[in-house]
Scaffold this active site. Sequence first.
Site, PDB file in Angstrom:
ATOM      1  N   SER A  58      63.307  48.771  26.587  1.00 41.00           N
ATOM      2  CA  SER A  58      62.508  49.730  27.415  1.00 41.00           C
ATOM      3  C   SER A  58      63.058  51.353  27.109  1.00 41.00           C
ATOM      4  CB  SER A  58      62.772  49.486  28.846  1.00 41.00           C
ATOM      5  OG  SER A  58      61.911  50.360  29.634  1.00 41.00           O
ATOM      6  N   HIS A  99      55.514  48.921  33.118  1.00 40.55           N
ATOM      7  CA  HIS A  99      55.306  48.093  32.170  1.00 40.55           C
ATOM      8  C   HIS A  99      54.058  47.166  32.396  1.00 40.55           C
ATOM      9  CE1 HIS A  99      58.616  49.407  29.394  1.00 40.55           C
ATOM     10  NE2 HIS A  99      59.309  49.184  30.495  1.00 40.55           N
TER      11      HIS A  99
END
Length: 345
Positions: free
Chosen positions: A103, A209
Amino acid sequence: MQNEVGKPSFSMRGQLMRSYVFPGQGVQKKGMGKGLFEHFPELCRQADEVLGYSIEALCLENPDRQLSRTTYAQPAIYVVNALHYLTARRQGAAPADYLAGHSLGEYNALFAAGAFDFETGLRLVKRRAELMGQADGGGMAAVVGVSGETIAETLEAHGVADVVIANYNAPEQHVLSGSKEELERIKPVFEKLEGVRGFVPLRVSGAFHSPWMATAAEEFRAFLDTVDFGELRTPVVSNVTGLPFGSGAQAVREALADQITHAVRWVECVRYMRKAGVATFEELGGSKVLTSLIDQIPAEEPQDAAPWREYRDERVLALLRDCAGGNLGVDEVIATIRAGGTSHR
């Protein structure tokens, strides 16, 4: 240089291939980066100027528990990861053959690959953190003990439309993202599901996400269009695809914008690198979170999906009896269990 699938390969330098990996949000804590800041005064000055506050004070003192907030945590992690990487290189660490980050950590991988300089990367992370920090109305929860396929089937079977798998962290470790109400509704279902060892709601400000972040992603896409990106000197494996970033600045822009609404496919990232011949993964950032996940990810997806929980009780007892009787050695017992198979003796 590639070898057989999953077998260690040697780089052009004649060394085993290695990857540097960088952790993302969740590793922040008071005292992070201690002992690093004084060695990089110019970078710290740049960071203070970009952020409008002292990065060293934020990391070492955590005033008002600011590190618990996305807008502060992400820049702090980016800076500390970068300083760990630069320290390793100063101390003679070999160049990586592949780079990857989880990430937010992907920005450190791109920095290490030469996509942008330290300050540009921090400006990107600052804007990303602001946009993600503004998100609300959604939630996230970790599910441990079952495969992604089982999770997807369970969500579908119970008519859950507003929750998706946001992180594929390990074969049996995932994170869900979406509607808080739907996460609360599905929680008891997962807690009763065979094999589940935990369903843990996460303290986050939004449904990261996932499609819930579409507005933030579009605003960030516009910001990315104002930034120049250099060619990558080292392949960086993308969270979105589990494959190396495409060539050219636009490919990097698109992947970074997509990352905000797409799942982090960490399992696929690690499998790609293992298949490419990477033998050594080194986590840079003062954490061992990714190291633990990587240890759970083999190069190939098991053909027989029977997990550890199905390899217990009678089968293990039978192996132990064979070992006690001298028919199997300890190493053979361990190897058989890890392989998920049965002894042929």
